[in-house]
Design an enzyme around this catalytic site. Structure first.
Site, PDB file in Angstrom:
ATOM      1  N   LYS B  92       0.833  -1.199   0.000  1.00  0.00           N
ATOM      2  CA  LYS B  92       0.000   0.000   0.000  1.00  0.00           C
ATOM      3  C   LYS B  92       0.874   1.257   0.000  1.00  0.00           C
ATOM      4  O   LYS B  92       0.580   2.229  -0.668  1.00  0.00           O
ATOM      5  CB  LYS B  92      -0.874  -0.038   1.263  1.00  0.00           C
ATOM      6  CG  LYS B  92      -2.151   0.721   1.163  1.00  0.00           C
ATOM      7  CD  LYS B  92      -2.965   0.551   2.444  1.00  0.00           C
ATOM      8  CE  LYS B  92      -3.552  -0.845   2.615  1.00  0.00           C
ATOM      9  NZ  LYS B  92      -4.294  -1.013   3.885  1.00  0.00           N
ATOM     10  N   LYS B 167      25.216 -15.870 -23.463  1.00  0.00           N
ATOM     11  CA  LYS B 167      23.819 -15.861 -23.039  1.00  0.00           C
ATOM     12  C   LYS B 167      22.888 -15.625 -24.221  1.00  0.00           C
ATOM     13  O   LYS B 167      23.219 -14.894 -25.162  1.00  0.00           O
ATOM     14  CB  LYS B 167      23.579 -14.798 -21.961  1.00  0.00           C
ATOM     15  CG  LYS B 167      23.611 -13.361 -22.440  1.00  0.00           C
ATOM     16  CD  LYS B 167      23.173 -12.370 -21.378  1.00  0.00           C
ATOM     17  CE  LYS B 167      21.795 -11.801 -21.572  1.00  0.00           C
ATOM     18  NZ  LYS B 167      21.454 -11.215 -22.854  1.00  0.00           N
TER      19      LYS B 167
END
Lengths: 422, 422
Positions: B92, B167
């Site tokens: 919140k 990668k």
């Protein structure tokens, strides 16, 4: 036949050539390089190449120069899931200067992989048997450190006030005092007991928490124990997890999406993801039946226009594709793919005096949601719920709240406490 | 005995009473209300009450008033997982004005639920048999729209140049041209072939994508096909999903965390989550063996001090708890819980001329990672890898790059193309 999902960015830069920047995004986030490719290679790579749809330059109220850049990404480049789409359109790009993802448009083929909300607004209404007014949701006052009897009492008082939905606090996790297993049982009993008085059905959205791979199992357990709705902190688990839960055949209850952590993304004008994408389009796409978001009325403020953009994303269908197929077109398209509507739940700082305003902005397609505005009522929690129901009735009848309050003491007391904004 | 995780926020407000604001957070995000509780109730609720640890007011370089507020949250309030912690400390609150989550501190009991990186920096080094220099990673130049032979060729050339890791592009998803199943096979063959020439081991981090609940299965499949590392877009799936993958007993390879979408959180000074929490502490906690993040050197720029804060979070252990147990303390604590180190991989815009700078900032505890700086080398991809290895060797030996380049043509050509920053 090519199809494209499009992303719109707002990009701030005092000196950039925005046309060049846009072209760089369209190439850089798709085929990687273009101008140096041989012509024959260009032909074969064309279907994978991003397209600049629009570049609109402007200045904001501070005089800062920006452009709204819309790029179309070929669907062939990514799998039909939200992580793939987001990583494609805003993975690396999110880190590239002052740039915010403002809008997304999903192609029909992309959309076709999503079933959307299982219940949606109409489904939730049918479960409750309420079709002619906005719904009313309330939130526990405080839950942490309370035991089962205390929780039950809070629940029962809320239920007696005539609310349609009660949600767990989003910060209530598995704990020894009120574990899900016992909480569901006790609260659903209280709901049943209240129903004998109110004659009214009620959904209890129990907070779904824990390890990602156990969420579905936990949800099914909650349902088997009698839970008739779930609350889920979507952004802490990812949109795809919501999609899987929503699509799960044994999770046969509506899911309310909580906006926890959303403020880490949407408030900056220069960075992040707009509220209408984050809490609107993506929540609906992922299958949220109800979506909570900060209201423009109360304590946690979101600008009105952003609220309306969320509302629009949850309730209306997106326009047709910006880029149509490049194949043998000209055929009239088949019926537009649509998803069920998600119920908007503007939240935080809501009291009965705001109800006419909420209904003016949202019509009946809204859940009025309150915590302090129910529990903080001078006459208590039960009266708090009644005051809201009275305010809703007044607003629907076109009667000014203060007039209606003269014959309804709960609403009268609420207005005394918090006033009216009409 | 109470234990607490703490969160530090930077909160901007010209007029706020920051002490009051801090107290409001400590109560509001835990027990909900405090001052109006009866004394007896206070005693029983005390273990659940958040504590204000520190409030330090200041002004930034623009003269804006802010406070760094540190709050301690009782561990009893949340389950020992990252979604619960984040929703508690910034769910919140993220939506409540100008507030950014700057730091997190995990208590020992909370930490004890995490196993951290399975391999970590030392484990990755052991797999490669390289302990005496920074590692070198390279990225495919472009992957979308390319077929298997083209991908294999790119892979092979990178491998021949002497890189330690290759990668996948993070935007390479399941697709008909290079599906994971075929990609792993072809690339690992190329790796083996290159090893015959280079005598050097190589890790190939294949991009793990698809539906959340199938990720583990997909990872295990990749491993069974020979993949010896994984790339994962953590922020599109959530930290807990990374934790589960990392802890999975059959996923027996290192996981490299990609920072895709991180720019939606960290760049604003007023909103979001700091880079050192997002790409540092949480990535390591969730079990990333390597963590990519935008370098301060190249095209996607992150300020140097934030980079150093990420480095610190990945490599060093956090200090002891800010709030100690309130029980019968005084006992010396048992050995501090620690997690394996995550390998820092500062990325984007890296060329060989930056290597001395990278090593000055990161020492040997770094993976030098390049895409354009390898493939864009004037003599080609293979030479691109060699130029980096030469630059690393020069920097380790304390020889100025330009001197070393006089006898190494690949490094010489790289410096001609991109220059040196020492």
């Amino acid at each position: 036949m090519n199809s494209y999902c499009t992303a719109t960015y707002r990009c701030y830069d005092e000196n950039a050539d925005f046309g060049k920047k846009a072209a760089g995004i369209a190439v850089g986030l798709t085929v990687g390089s273009w101008t140096d490719l041989p012509e024959a290679k260009k032909a074969s790579m064309q279907p994978y190449l991003g397209q600049v749809v629009d570049v609109a330059e402007s200045r904001n109220e501070l005089g800062e120069r920006y452009a709204d850049i819309r790029i179309a990404y070929p669907d062939v480049n990514f799998s039909r899931d939200i992580p793939a789409l987001l990583v494609t359109v805003f993975g690396k790009l999110s880190m590239d200067g002052r740039i915010k993802l403002m809008d997304l448009h999903f192609s029909d083929p992309f959309l076709s992989a999503f079933s959307g909300p299982k219940f949606g607004m109409e489904g939730v209404r049918s479960l409750l048997g309420v079709h002619d007014r906005p719904l009313l949701m309330s939130i526990f006052k405080s839950v942490i450190g309370h035991d089962l009897p205390a929780l039950r009492e809070q629940f029962y008082k809320q239920a007696l006030g005539g609310v349609d939905l009660i949600k767990d606090d989003e910060i209530l996790f598995e704990n020894p005092l009120t574990p899900l297993e016992k909480r569901v049982k006790v609260c659903m009993e209280a709901a049943k007991q209240a129903e004998e008085t109110t004659g009214q059905k009620l959904l209890y959205a129990v907070n779904l928490t824990g390890p990602t791979s156990k969420l579905a199992e936990q949800a099914v357990k909650a349902v088997s124990l009698g839970a008739n709705a779930l609350l889920f902190n979507v952004l802490s688990y990812g949109f795809d997890t919501l999609r899987e839960l929503s699509a799960h055949p044994d999770i046969t209850v509506p899911i309310a999406a909580h906006p926890a952590l959303a403020g880490a993304y949407y408030p900056s004008p220069y960075h992040g993801i707009s509220a209408s994408v984050l809490l609107g389009k993506l929540m609906r796409l992922a299958g949220a039946d109800l979506v909570l978001f900060p209201s423009p009325y109360g304590s946690v403020v979101m600008p009105k226009e952003e609220n309306m953009a969320i509302r629009h994303a949850l309730l209306t269908d997106q326009p047709r594709d910006y880029l149509h197929s490049s194949g043998n077109d000209g055929e009239p398209h088949a019926g537009r793919l649509t998803l069920a509507k998600s119920f908007p739940v503007p939240s935080a700082g809501i009291h009965p005096g705001l109800v006419p305003l909420i209904l003016r902005d949202f019509g009946q397609e809204v859940v009025v949601n309150a915590g302090g505005g129910v529990h903080g009522h001078p006459m208590g929690t039960e009266a708090g719920g009644r005051a809201f129901r009275q305010a809703i009735q007044a607003a629907l009848s076109g009667v000014p709240l203060r007039d209606y309050a003269s014959e309804h003491e709960e609403l009268h007391a609420a207005i005394e406490a918090w006033g009216v904004r009409e």
